[in-house]
Design a protein around this motif. Structure first.
Motif, short mmCIF file in Angstrom:
data_model
loop_
_atom_site.label_atom_id
_atom_site.label_comp_id
_atom_site.label_asym_id
_atom_site.label_seq_id
_atom_site.Cartn_x
_atom_site.Cartn_y
_atom_site.Cartn_z
N GLY A 195 -32.70 9.21 40.71
CA GLY A 195 -32.79 8.27 39.61
C GLY A 195 -33.48 8.89 38.41
O GLY A 195 -34.14 9.93 38.52
N GLY A 196 -33.34 8.26 37.25
CA GLY A 196 -34.04 8.72 36.06
C GLY A 196 -35.49 8.29 36.13
O GLY A 196 -36.34 8.98 36.66
N GLN A 197 -35.77 7.11 35.62
CA GLN A 197 -37.10 6.52 35.76
C GLN A 197 -36.99 5.33 36.70
O GLN A 197 -36.01 4.57 36.65
CB GLN A 197 -37.63 6.05 34.40
N GLU A 198 -37.99 5.17 37.54
CA GLU A 198 -37.95 4.04 38.47
C GLU A 198 -38.23 2.75 37.70
O GLU A 198 -39.28 2.58 37.10
CB GLU A 198 -38.97 4.23 39.60
N ASN A 199 -37.27 1.84 37.73
CA ASN A 199 -37.41 0.54 37.11
C ASN A 199 -36.52 -0.45 37.86
O ASN A 199 -35.75 -0.03 38.75
CB ASN A 199 -37.08 0.60 35.60
N PRO A 200 -36.60 -1.73 37.59
CA PRO A 200 -35.84 -2.70 38.38
C PRO A 200 -34.33 -2.44 38.42
O PRO A 200 -33.69 -2.65 39.46
CB PRO A 200 -36.17 -4.04 37.69
N ILE A 201 -33.76 -1.99 37.31
CA ILE A 201 -32.31 -1.77 37.29
C ILE A 201 -31.92 -0.58 38.15
O ILE A 201 -30.96 -0.63 38.92
CB ILE A 201 -31.82 -1.62 35.84
N ILE A 202 -32.66 0.53 38.03
CA ILE A 202 -32.36 1.70 38.86
C ILE A 202 -32.62 1.38 40.33
O ILE A 202 -31.87 1.82 41.22
CB ILE A 202 -33.18 2.92 38.40
N ALA A 234 -32.38 19.93 34.18
CA ALA A 234 -32.89 21.00 35.04
C ALA A 234 -33.70 20.42 36.19
O ALA A 234 -33.60 20.88 37.34
CB ALA A 234 -33.73 21.97 34.22
N LYS A 235 -34.51 19.41 35.88
CA LYS A 235 -35.30 18.78 36.93
C LYS A 235 -34.41 17.98 37.88
O LYS A 235 -34.64 17.96 39.09
CB LYS A 235 -36.37 17.87 36.32
N GLY A 236 -33.37 17.35 37.33
CA GLY A 236 -32.42 16.64 38.17
C GLY A 236 -31.75 17.58 39.16
O GLY A 236 -31.54 17.26 40.33
N LYS A 237 -31.42 18.78 38.67
CA LYS A 237 -30.81 19.79 39.53
C LYS A 237 -31.80 20.27 40.59
O LYS A 237 -31.45 20.42 41.77
CB LYS A 237 -30.34 20.96 38.66
N GLU A 238 -33.03 20.52 40.18
CA GLU A 238 -34.08 20.98 41.11
C GLU A 238 -34.30 19.96 42.22
O GLU A 238 -34.44 20.32 43.40
CB GLU A 238 -35.37 21.21 40.31
N MET A 239 -34.35 18.67 41.85
CA MET A 239 -34.56 17.63 42.85
C MET A 239 -33.38 17.54 43.81
O MET A 239 -33.54 17.29 45.01
CB MET A 239 -34.80 16.29 42.16
N SER A 240 -32.18 17.77 43.29
CA SER A 240 -30.99 17.76 44.15
C SER A 240 -31.04 18.89 45.16
O SER A 240 -30.72 18.71 46.34
CB SER A 240 -29.73 17.87 43.29
N PHE A 241 -31.45 20.07 44.71
CA PHE A 241 -31.58 21.20 45.63
C PHE A 241 -32.60 20.89 46.74
O PHE A 241 -32.41 21.26 47.90
CB PHE A 241 -32.00 22.47 44.88
N GLY A 257 -28.60 11.70 31.15
CA GLY A 257 -28.40 13.13 30.94
C GLY A 257 -29.02 13.97 32.04
O GLY A 257 -28.51 15.04 32.38
N ALA A 258 -30.12 13.49 32.63
CA ALA A 258 -30.74 14.22 33.74
C ALA A 258 -29.82 14.28 34.94
O ALA A 258 -29.89 15.21 35.75
CB ALA A 258 -32.07 13.56 34.12
N GLY A 259 -28.94 13.29 35.06
CA GLY A 259 -28.00 13.26 36.18
C GLY A 259 -26.94 14.34 36.11
O GLY A 259 -26.29 14.63 37.13
N LEU A 260 -26.77 14.95 34.94
CA LEU A 260 -25.82 16.05 34.85
C LEU A 260 -26.26 17.21 35.73
O LEU A 260 -25.42 17.97 36.25
CB LEU A 260 -25.67 16.50 33.39
N GLY A 261 -27.57 17.34 35.94
CA GLY A 261 -28.08 18.38 36.82
C GLY A 261 -27.71 18.14 38.28
O GLY A 261 -27.57 19.09 39.06
N VAL A 262 -27.56 16.88 38.65
CA VAL A 262 -27.15 16.53 40.01
C VAL A 262 -25.73 17.03 40.26
O VAL A 262 -25.42 17.60 41.32
CB VAL A 262 -27.24 15.01 40.24
N ILE A 263 -24.87 16.83 39.27
CA ILE A 263 -23.49 17.28 39.40
C ILE A 263 -23.43 18.80 39.44
O ILE A 263 -22.66 19.39 40.22
CB ILE A 263 -22.65 16.72 38.24
N GLU A 264 -24.25 19.46 38.64
CA GLU A 264 -24.31 20.93 38.66
C GLU A 264 -24.72 21.44 40.03
O GLU A 264 -24.15 22.40 40.56
CB GLU A 264 -25.30 21.44 37.61
N ALA A 265 -25.72 20.78 40.61
CA ALA A 265 -26.20 21.20 41.93
C ALA A 265 -25.11 21.05 42.97
O ALA A 265 -24.91 21.94 43.82
CB ALA A 265 -27.43 20.37 42.32
N ALA A 266 -24.40 19.92 42.94
CA ALA A 266 -23.32 19.70 43.90
C ALA A 266 -22.23 20.75 43.76
O ALA A 266 -21.72 21.27 44.75
CB ALA A 266 -22.75 18.30 43.72
#
Length: 387
Positions: A195-202, A234-241, A257-266
């Motif tokens: 997730g991006g920031q933890e909030n009720p919607i996420i 970059a952090k999204g990718k690091e967390m995915s790894f 935008g941080a989620g783009l790192g998740v796709i890169e990692a996959a």
């Protein structure tokens, strides 16, 4: 009624609380490949519509002017881009005059920008959840001649003025389907959620994701991480790894935008990714490695919903002063069933997911929601699925 004096006297600065797709780092071009012109104030203005486009006009006969304010930037290939596409559709089909203002993640600009736009002759101002909707709640009572749309808000959002309209997306229903796919496609029995920031919607996304995954595999484990912002890919990718090291073989980013790192990692690990908000497979058509890694996306049809809001306002049928919910039944959320999905998801799994979706649509099954949980119940749920 314009209140510039109030704008001068007001110095409130709101804390940002953006959601899923709110803040990539670089703006993109408008639909059709035309690069928008950007003023010194950071306003991106759409090109003019063709003369043959039927005009949506105000009572004075002028074109309806609609401004989208985003807390981050366009270019996220997700939430913000979807919202802007909806306004561009209104421009093309309804003759609406549209523009977008990108705040680049600066919370100090939120309330002043809403006031400036309310003063500039705009008829409808549209903002997504976070600090911007708090700004709208402050500003809307002072500008009764301007309409405000706050979209992607929580059920607790207060609509107290008849020039305000609130939209709730049932993102738990969209991620219920995404989780079901993740659970079926996983060979390890461990899947990831960034997730991006933890909030009720996420958190609502996450609750739906977990429930869908459990439908597929009651023993499923879900590695959960939060980037802390919406821009750090970059952090999204690091967390995915890190999640891959825990055994996750399907990765899902709900982080803008941080989620783009998740796709890169996959893509790099040759694992499945699940996109969010928009059909991200299609948005990466120029990058086959990333596009092919995205087996499906949990959809929030933000653009279509905003287009419908503009159209209903034009027709005089929009319920101003109300807060309304949109989910699978209304066609506002769902699952991307593109060629990649059809090719890679087994036919029997596709049929099973269709059946799940129909149960939700027909009211036979209610997807759990973070909004109806206590914090203790939410924490207990997260702990119960830790790898």
């Amino acid at each position: 009624m314009k209140k510039k004096l109030m704008s001068i006297l007001t110095t409130s600065v709101l804390a940002i609380g953006l959601v899923a797709g709110c803040t990539p780092t670089t703006p993109t071009t408008t639909a059709g490949g035309t690069t928008p012109g950007t003023t010194a104030a950071g306003t991106t203005t759409a090109g003019t519509s063709a003369e043959t486009t039927p005009a949506t006009t105000t009572a004075s006969g002028e074109k309806l002017k609609v401004t989208l304010i985003v807390g981050g930037n366009l270019g996220d290939k997700s939430f913000n881009d979807s919202a802007w596409a909806g306004l561009k559709k209104a421009e093309a089909e309804l003759g609406t005059e549209v523009k977008v203002i990108e705040l680049g993640g600066d919370p100090s600009k939120q309330e002043p920008t809403v006031r400036d736009v309310a003063d500039d002759g705009t008829d409808i101002i549209m903002v997504a959840s976070g600090g911007l909707i708090e700004a709208v709640q402050l500003v809307a009572p002072e500008y009764p001649d301007v309409k405000f749309v706050s979209f992607d808000v929580s059920p607790s959002y207060a609509v107290e003025n008849d020039n305000l309209y609130g939209i709730i997306f049932k993102q738990n229903e969209a991620d219920f389907l995404a989780g079901a796919i993740a659970g079926k496609m996983s060979k390890s029995g461990v899947i990831g959620f960034v997730g991006g920031q933890e909030n009720p919607i996420i958190n609502d996304f996450l609750v739906g994701y977990i429930d869908g995954a459990k439908q597929a595999n009651p023993a499923i484990k879900v590695a959960v991480s939060f980037v802390g912002n919406w821009t750090d890919s970059a952090k999204g990718k690091e967390m995915s790894f890190a999640q891959v090291l825990l055994g996750a073989d399907v990765l899902h980013g709900v982080a803008g935008g941080a989620g783009l790192g998740v796709i890169e990692a996959a893509a790099e690990k040759k694992l499945w990714a699940i996109g969010v908000d928009s059909d991200q497979t299609l948005m990466f058509e120029g990058d086959s490695a990333k596009a092919n890694a995205i087996v499906t996306s949990a959809l929030k049809n933000v653009g279509d919903t905003l287009y419908l809001v503009i159209k209903k306002h034009q027709e005089g049928s929009l319920n101003w002063g109300k807060l309304e919910s949109f989910g699978i039944k209304e066609g506002a959320v769902g699952l991307a069933r593109n060629d990649n999905y059809k090719k890679n998801v087994p036919a029997e799994v596709q049929t099973w997911v269709d059946e799940l979706e129909n149960k939700v649509k027909n009211g036979e099954y209610t997807v759990p929601s973070a909004f109806t949980m206590t914090n203790e119940q939410f924490v207990e749920l997260k702990n119960s699925i830790k790898p």
